[in-house]
Design a protein around this motif. Structure first.
Motif, mmCIF file in Angstrom:
data_model
loop_
_atom_site.group_PDB
_atom_site.id
_atom_site.type_symbol
_atom_site.label_atom_id
_atom_site.label_comp_id
_atom_site.label_asym_id
_atom_site.label_seq_id
_atom_site.Cartn_x
_atom_site.Cartn_y
_atom_site.Cartn_z
ATOM 1 N N GLY A 105 0.832 -1.212 0.000
ATOM 2 C CA GLY A 105 0.000 0.000 0.000
ATOM 3 C C GLY A 105 0.855 1.245 0.000
ATOM 4 N N PRO A 106 0.210 2.400 -0.268
ATOM 5 C CA PRO A 106 0.981 3.656 -0.264
ATOM 6 C C PRO A 106 1.428 4.031 1.137
ATOM 7 C CG PRO A 106 -1.353 4.111 -0.519
ATOM 8 C CD PRO A 106 -1.194 2.623 -0.563
ATOM 9 N N GLU A 107 2.498 4.759 1.207
ATOM 10 C CA GLU A 107 2.990 5.286 2.475
ATOM 11 C C GLU A 107 1.890 6.179 3.065
ATOM 12 O OE1 GLU A 107 6.302 8.590 3.758
ATOM 13 O OE2 GLU A 107 6.370 7.752 1.754
ATOM 14 N N PRO A 108 1.643 6.107 4.383
ATOM 15 C CA PRO A 108 0.511 6.856 4.970
ATOM 16 C C PRO A 108 0.523 8.353 4.669
ATOM 17 C CG PRO A 108 1.467 5.353 6.580
ATOM 18 C CD PRO A 108 2.338 5.295 5.363
ATOM 19 N N GLY A 109 1.682 8.967 4.683
ATOM 20 C CA GLY A 109 1.756 10.410 4.449
ATOM 21 C C GLY A 109 1.503 10.804 3.001
ATOM 22 N N LEU A 110 1.642 9.833 2.081
ATOM 23 C CA LEU A 110 1.506 10.131 0.654
ATOM 24 C C LEU A 110 0.088 10.573 0.324
ATOM 25 C CD1 LEU A 110 2.840 10.135 -2.128
ATOM 26 C CD2 LEU A 110 2.142 7.751 -2.381
ATOM 27 N N LEU A 111 -0.900 9.849 0.879
ATOM 28 C CA LEU A 111 -2.293 10.184 0.605
ATOM 29 C C LEU A 111 -2.601 11.595 1.089
ATOM 30 C CD1 LEU A 111 -4.958 9.166 -0.509
ATOM 31 C CD2 LEU A 111 -5.513 8.311 1.765
ATOM 32 N N ALA A 112 -2.120 11.950 2.281
ATOM 33 C CA ALA A 112 -2.358 13.293 2.824
ATOM 34 C C ALA A 112 -1.736 14.349 1.919
ATOM 35 C CB ALA A 112 -1.780 13.388 4.229
ATOM 36 N N ALA A 113 -0.505 14.089 1.451
ATOM 37 C CA ALA A 113 0.174 15.048 0.566
ATOM 38 C C ALA A 113 -0.596 15.215 -0.743
ATOM 39 C CB ALA A 113 1.602 14.586 0.282
ATOM 40 N N CYS A 114 -1.106 14.089 -1.291
ATOM 41 C CA CYS A 114 -1.879 14.151 -2.540
ATOM 42 C C CYS A 114 -3.156 14.949 -2.331
ATOM 43 C CB CYS A 114 -2.216 12.752 -3.043
ATOM 44 S SG CYS A 114 -0.784 11.878 -3.697
ATOM 45 N N MET A 115 -3.863 14.689 -1.240
ATOM 46 C CA MET A 115 -5.115 15.411 -0.962
ATOM 47 C C MET A 115 -4.844 16.909 -0.807
ATOM 48 S SD MET A 115 -7.420 13.199 -1.214
ATOM 49 C CE MET A 115 -8.866 14.031 -0.594
ATOM 50 N N GLN A 116 -3.746 17.227 -0.139
ATOM 51 C CA GLN A 116 -3.387 18.635 0.044
ATOM 52 C C GLN A 116 -3.119 19.289 -1.311
ATOM 53 O OE1 GLN A 116 0.274 19.267 2.165
ATOM 54 N NE2 GLN A 116 -0.175 21.402 2.588
ATOM 55 N N GLN A 117 -2.401 18.583 -2.186
ATOM 56 C CA GLN A 117 -2.078 19.128 -3.504
ATOM 57 C C GLN A 117 -3.339 19.316 -4.337
ATOM 58 O OE1 GLN A 117 1.003 20.305 -4.091
ATOM 59 N NE2 GLN A 117 -0.057 21.246 -5.774
ATOM 60 N N ILE A 118 -4.272 18.358 -4.244
ATOM 61 C CA ILE A 118 -5.549 18.477 -4.979
ATOM 62 C C ILE A 118 -6.313 19.702 -4.480
ATOM 63 C CG2 ILE A 118 -7.826 17.402 -5.261
ATOM 64 C CD1 ILE A 118 -6.316 14.676 -5.306
ATOM 65 N N ALA A 119 -6.329 19.913 -3.151
ATOM 66 C CA ALA A 119 -7.028 21.074 -2.586
ATOM 67 C C ALA A 119 -6.392 22.367 -3.078
ATOM 68 C CB ALA A 119 -7.008 21.008 -1.062
ATOM 69 N N ILE A 120 -5.052 22.404 -3.093
ATOM 70 C CA ILE A 120 -4.333 23.600 -3.569
ATOM 71 C C ILE A 120 -4.675 23.857 -5.031
ATOM 72 C CG2 ILE A 120 -2.039 24.498 -4.148
ATOM 73 C CD1 ILE A 120 -1.015 23.088 -1.594
ATOM 74 N N SER A 121 -4.626 22.798 -5.856
ATOM 75 C CA SER A 121 -4.893 22.948 -7.290
ATOM 76 C C SER A 121 -6.309 23.441 -7.549
ATOM 77 C CB SER A 121 -4.681 21.619 -8.018
ATOM 78 O OG SER A 121 -3.332 21.235 -7.926
ATOM 79 N N SER A 122 -7.293 22.861 -6.830
ATOM 80 C CA SER A 122 -8.684 23.277 -7.071
ATOM 81 C C SER A 122 -8.890 24.719 -6.636
ATOM 82 C CB SER A 122 -9.670 22.341 -6.385
ATOM 83 O OG SER A 122 -9.509 22.400 -4.990
ATOM 84 N N THR A 123 -8.221 25.140 -5.555
ATOM 85 C CA THR A 123 -8.310 26.533 -5.114
ATOM 86 C C THR A 123 -7.701 27.455 -6.172
ATOM 87 O OG1 THR A 123 -8.152 25.845 -2.805
ATOM 88 C CG2 THR A 123 -7.694 28.160 -3.282
ATOM 89 N N GLN A 124 -6.538 27.058 -6.716
ATOM 90 C CA GLN A 124 -5.900 27.870 -7.759
ATOM 91 C C GLN A 124 -6.781 27.963 -8.996
ATOM 92 O OE1 GLN A 124 -2.106 25.861 -8.137
ATOM 93 N NE2 GLN A 124 -1.073 27.403 -6.902
ATOM 94 N N GLU A 125 -7.413 26.839 -9.379
ATOM 95 C CA GLU A 125 -8.304 26.855 -10.550
ATOM 96 C C GLU A 125 -9.485 27.786 -10.306
ATOM 97 O OE1 GLU A 125 -9.550 22.949 -11.802
ATOM 98 O OE2 GLU A 125 -7.479 22.242 -11.907
ATOM 99 N N ARG A 126 -10.070 27.728 -9.106
ATOM 100 C CA ARG A 126 -11.220 28.581 -8.797
ATOM 101 C C ARG A 126 -10.811 30.061 -8.861
ATOM 102 N NH1 ARG A 126 -12.016 27.710 -3.691
ATOM 103 N NH2 ARG A 126 -11.579 29.825 -3.039
ATOM 104 N N LEU A 127 -9.662 30.387 -8.267
ATOM 105 C CA LEU A 127 -9.182 31.772 -8.292
ATOM 106 C C LEU A 127 -8.914 32.228 -9.727
ATOM 107 C CD1 LEU A 127 -6.753 31.772 -5.230
ATOM 108 C CD2 LEU A 127 -8.980 32.885 -5.405
ATOM 109 N N ALA A 128 -8.319 31.353 -10.535
ATOM 110 C CA ALA A 128 -8.036 31.703 -11.935
ATOM 111 C C ALA A 128 -9.332 31.935 -12.694
ATOM 112 C CB ALA A 128 -7.234 30.590 -12.605
ATOM 113 N N LYS A 129 -10.347 31.105 -12.427
ATOM 114 C CA LYS A 129 -11.642 31.260 -13.103
ATOM 115 C C LYS A 129 -12.268 32.599 -12.711
ATOM 116 C CE LYS A 129 -15.994 28.853 -13.872
ATOM 117 N NZ LYS A 129 -16.897 27.802 -13.425
#
Length: 152
Positions: A105-129
């Motif tokens: 399975g994935p390293e436990p911290g990896l999922l948290a880092a991915c979720m954080q990056q997805i949140a950052i990306s969606s926030t950036q997309e919303r701001l850009a829109k």
């Protein structure tokens, strides 16, 4: 007023006595519409290219931020007290009492880092829109103002 008997040649009526660059600048009506359509298409393509460039820039920025976070995280993990220097068992090899799912399975911290990056990306997309919508409103107001200035 000695001009009364003379016709003044405009760009719409070619005068035989006018020997300038009239023929070079003249565009027949059908071709003029084609030209306008080409200019409109070029403008739309330019807008799409600018948006694509903006999103590419944001994606590169997000990737850079993710890379920096990964480096910082690796540094913290390396400097943490009590951290083993090297794993005795390589990842993916099940040890006694460990299921294959846990070992692979994935390293436990990896999922948290991915979720954080997805949140950052969606926030950036919303701001850009939101910025795009503000830019469109601004340019729409500007075009309206130019038209009004031209007409009135």
């Amino acid at each position: 007023s000695g001009m009364r008997g003379h016709l003044v040649a405009t760009s719409f009526q070619a005068s035989p006595s006018y020997g300038g660059l009239m023929s070079q600048g003249y565009v027949p009506p059908g071709q003029f519409e084609d030209l306008l359509n080409l200019i409109r298409q070029a403008s739309a393509a330019s807008d799409r290219a600018m948006n694509a460039a903006k999103y590419a820039e944001m994606a590169a920025s997000a990737a850079g931020a993710a890379g920096q976070q990964a480096v910082v995280r690796a540094m913290h993990m390396a400097n943490a007290p009590g951290t083993p220097v090297a794993d005795a068992v390589p990842p993916g090899i099940a040890q006694p009492g460990m299921s294959v799912g846990t070992a692979c399975g994935p390293e436990p911290g990896l999922l948290a880092a991915c979720m954080q990056q997805i949140a950052i990306s969606s926030t950036q997309e919303r701001l850009a829109k939101e910025e795009d919508e503000e830019d469109e409103d601004r340019s729409r107001r500007r075009r309206k103002q130019l038209l009004e200035d031209f007409l009135f």
